[in-house]
Motif scaffolding. Structure first.
Motif, PDB file in Angstrom:
ATOM      1  N   PHE A 182      -6.019   2.279  -8.497  1.00  0.00           N
ATOM      2  CA  PHE A 182      -6.519   3.653  -8.414  1.00  0.00           C
ATOM      3  C   PHE A 182      -7.013   3.969  -7.007  1.00  0.00           C
ATOM      4  CE2 PHE A 182     -10.058   6.681  -8.656  1.00  0.00           C
ATOM      5  CZ  PHE A 182      -9.421   7.769  -9.231  1.00  0.00           C
ATOM      6  N   GLU A 183      -7.769   3.066  -6.429  1.00  0.00           N
ATOM      7  CA  GLU A 183      -8.299   3.268  -5.076  1.00  0.00           C
ATOM      8  C   GLU A 183      -7.182   3.364  -4.037  1.00  0.00           C
ATOM      9  OE1 GLU A 183     -11.031   0.018  -4.666  1.00  0.00           O
ATOM     10  OE2 GLU A 183     -12.630   1.072  -5.737  1.00  0.00           O
ATOM     11  N   ASN A 184      -6.067   2.715  -4.313  1.00  0.00           N
ATOM     12  CA  ASN A 184      -4.920   2.772  -3.414  1.00  0.00           C
ATOM     13  C   ASN A 184      -3.944   3.887  -3.795  1.00  0.00           C
ATOM     14  OD1 ASN A 184      -4.834   0.410  -1.333  1.00  0.00           O
ATOM     15  ND2 ASN A 184      -5.761  -0.421  -3.197  1.00  0.00           N
ATOM     16  N   LYS A 185      -4.382   4.742  -4.711  1.00  0.00           N
ATOM     17  CA  LYS A 185      -3.602   5.900  -5.167  1.00  0.00           C
ATOM     18  C   LYS A 185      -2.248   5.491  -5.742  1.00  0.00           C
ATOM     19  CE  LYS A 185      -5.991   9.036  -2.209  1.00  0.00           C
ATOM     20  NZ  LYS A 185      -6.214   9.387  -0.872  1.00  0.00           N
ATOM     21  N   ILE A 186      -2.256   4.391  -6.491  1.00  0.00           N
ATOM     22  CA  ILE A 186      -1.050   3.913  -7.161  1.00  0.00           C
ATOM     23  C   ILE A 186      -1.197   4.208  -8.647  1.00  0.00           C
ATOM     24  CG2 ILE A 186       0.400   1.919  -7.700  1.00  0.00           C
ATOM     25  CD1 ILE A 186      -0.611   0.630  -5.082  1.00  0.00           C
ATOM     26  N   LYS A 187      -0.309   5.040  -9.163  1.00  0.00           N
ATOM     27  CA  LYS A 187      -0.341   5.433 -10.569  1.00  0.00           C
ATOM     28  C   LYS A 187       0.292   4.334 -11.429  1.00  0.00           C
ATOM     29  CE  LYS A 187       1.335   8.964 -13.711  1.00  0.00           C
ATOM     30  NZ  LYS A 187       2.277  10.038 -13.914  1.00  0.00           N
ATOM     31  N   ILE A 188      -0.285   4.085 -12.585  1.00  0.00           N
ATOM     32  CA  ILE A 188       0.244   3.103 -13.527  1.00  0.00           C
ATOM     33  C   ILE A 188       0.990   3.835 -14.636  1.00  0.00           C
ATOM     34  CG2 ILE A 188      -0.302   1.329 -15.233  1.00  0.00           C
ATOM     35  CD1 ILE A 188      -2.848   0.738 -13.618  1.00  0.00           C
ATOM     36  N   ASN A 189       2.250   3.482 -14.841  1.00  0.00           N
ATOM     37  CA  ASN A 189       3.035   3.964 -15.974  1.00  0.00           C
ATOM     38  C   ASN A 189       3.386   2.747 -16.820  1.00  0.00           C
ATOM     39  OD1 ASN A 189       3.063   6.618 -15.119  1.00  0.00           O
ATOM     40  ND2 ASN A 189       5.071   6.494 -14.189  1.00  0.00           N
TER      41      ASN A 189
ATOM     42  N   LYS B 251       0.797  -1.235   0.000  1.00  0.00           N
ATOM     43  CA  LYS B 251       0.000   0.000   0.000  1.00  0.00           C
ATOM     44  C   LYS B 251       0.827   1.281   0.000  1.00  0.00           C
ATOM     45  CE  LYS B 251      -0.562  -0.123   4.961  1.00  0.00           C
ATOM     46  NZ  LYS B 251      -1.448  -0.392   6.051  1.00  0.00           N
ATOM     47  N   ASP B 252       2.118   1.197   0.334  1.00  0.00           N
ATOM     48  CA  ASP B 252       2.966   2.390   0.328  1.00  0.00           C
ATOM     49  C   ASP B 252       3.464   2.762  -1.069  1.00  0.00           C
ATOM     50  OD1 ASP B 252       2.698   2.719   3.060  1.00  0.00           O
ATOM     51  OD2 ASP B 252       4.473   1.518   3.518  1.00  0.00           O
ATOM     52  N   TYR B 253       3.272   1.867  -2.035  1.00  0.00           N
ATOM     53  CA  TYR B 253       3.700   2.160  -3.399  1.00  0.00           C
ATOM     54  C   TYR B 253       2.847   3.282  -3.968  1.00  0.00           C
ATOM     55  CZ  TYR B 253       6.869  -1.788  -3.605  1.00  0.00           C
ATOM     56  OH  TYR B 253       7.907  -2.639  -3.379  1.00  0.00           O
ATOM     57  N   ARG B 254       3.475   4.174  -4.737  1.00  0.00           N
ATOM     58  CA  ARG B 254       2.775   5.290  -5.370  1.00  0.00           C
ATOM     59  C   ARG B 254       2.764   5.168  -6.888  1.00  0.00           C
ATOM     60  NH1 ARG B 254      -0.363   5.512  -2.683  1.00  0.00           N
ATOM     61  NH2 ARG B 254       0.217   5.256  -0.568  1.00  0.00           N
ATOM     62  N   VAL B 255       3.721   4.443  -7.455  1.00  0.00           N
ATOM     63  CA  VAL B 255       3.821   4.289  -8.908  1.00  0.00           C
ATOM     64  C   VAL B 255       4.207   2.851  -9.221  1.00  0.00           C
ATOM     65  CG1 VAL B 255       5.007   5.047 -11.015  1.00  0.00           C
ATOM     66  CG2 VAL B 255       4.568   6.696  -9.184  1.00  0.00           C
ATOM     67  N   VAL B 256       3.559   2.304 -10.255  1.00  0.00           N
ATOM     68  CA  VAL B 256       3.895   0.986 -10.759  1.00  0.00           C
ATOM     69  C   VAL B 256       4.195   1.121 -12.240  1.00  0.00           C
ATOM     70  CG1 VAL B 256       3.011  -1.331 -11.237  1.00  0.00           C
ATOM     71  CG2 VAL B 256       2.479  -0.242  -9.071  1.00  0.00           C
ATOM     72  N   TYR B 257       5.376   0.673 -12.655  1.00  0.00           N
ATOM     73  CA  TYR B 257       5.731   0.617 -14.070  1.00  0.00           C
ATOM     74  C   TYR B 257       5.383  -0.772 -14.579  1.00  0.00           C
ATOM     75  CZ  TYR B 257       8.244   5.028 -13.843  1.00  0.00           C
ATOM     76  OH  TYR B 257       8.581   6.354 -13.713  1.00  0.00           O
ATOM     77  N   LEU B 258       4.514  -0.825 -15.579  1.00  0.00           N
ATOM     78  CA  LEU B 258       4.103  -2.103 -16.157  1.00  0.00           C
ATOM     79  C   LEU B 258       4.809  -2.334 -17.481  1.00  0.00           C
ATOM     80  CD1 LEU B 258       0.218  -2.183 -15.646  1.00  0.00           C
ATOM     81  CD2 LEU B 258       1.982  -3.230 -14.234  1.00  0.00           C
ATOM     82  N   GLY B 259       5.295  -3.552 -17.670  1.00  0.00           N
ATOM     83  CA  GLY B 259       5.903  -3.933 -18.940  1.00  0.00           C
ATOM     84  C   GLY B 259       4.925  -3.727 -20.075  1.00  0.00           C
TER      85      GLY B 259
END
Length: 173
Positions: A153-160, A131-139
């Motif tokens: 989104f609900e956990n406020k984690i941005k997808i790049n 839950k502390d993650y803010r950004v996830v880079y997806l392959g």
């Protein structure tokens, strides 16, 4: 960008004198300059001399700098299908994303990189711990489901999404 937060690029790294000088001037004027040193690693100079010198200086004098060593290799693609060399490309994508975005995935609890559907599934199963993650880079070939996107989104984690250009040029596209 001011002079005290410049990025210094040295294509002939040698023993790391430029990097050392940048560290010293930052220390003198509280600057935030970064440096990128490049070499062909002839006679293993980068690994054995440049990196070691800067690592020791960092440990002895600065103790808080983020020092990374990246090694890239040519991956032949001629007369090969993409699936035959895709795994080799993925081995280096993590380093390329770190370089391009000036981030560090190692021991980082705010930014993650996920390169397969299985890794994404594992991340989502442990979302409470993550839950502390803010950004996830997806392959580029990882596709989050609508449910996964909503949970992120609900956990406020941005997808790049990692751009296709890491792969297209090497595929000859």
């Amino acid at each position: 960008m001011s002079k005290s937060d410049s990025i210094i690029l040295d294509f002939f790294a040698g023993s790391g004198t430029t990097g050392h000088a940048v560290m010293e001037i930052n220390k003198e004027d509280d600057g935030q300059r970064n440096f990128i040193l490049c070499t062909n690693n002839e006679n293993n100079i980068c690994k054995e001399v440049t990196y070691e010198r800067l690592r020791i200086i960092n440990e002895n004098e600065f103790k808080n700098l983020n020092l990374k060593y990246y090694q890239i290799d040519f991956i032949p693609t001629q007369n090969r299908f993409y699936y035959e060399y895709a795994d080799q490309l993925l081995e280096r994508v993590r380093e390329l994303v770190e370089l391009e975005n000036a981030i560090n995935f190692t021991d980082n609890k705010e930014i993650a990189i996920i390169l397969s559907d299985e890794e994404l599934e594992g991340f989502m199963q442990n979302l409470e711990e993550n839950k502390d993650y803010r950004v996830v880079y997806l392959g580029h070939n990882v596709l989050a489901t609508g449910e996964q996107e909503k949970a992120l989104f609900e956990n406020k984690i941005k997808i790049n999404v990692i751009p296709d250009y890491y792969f297209q040029e090497l595929r000859g596209l």
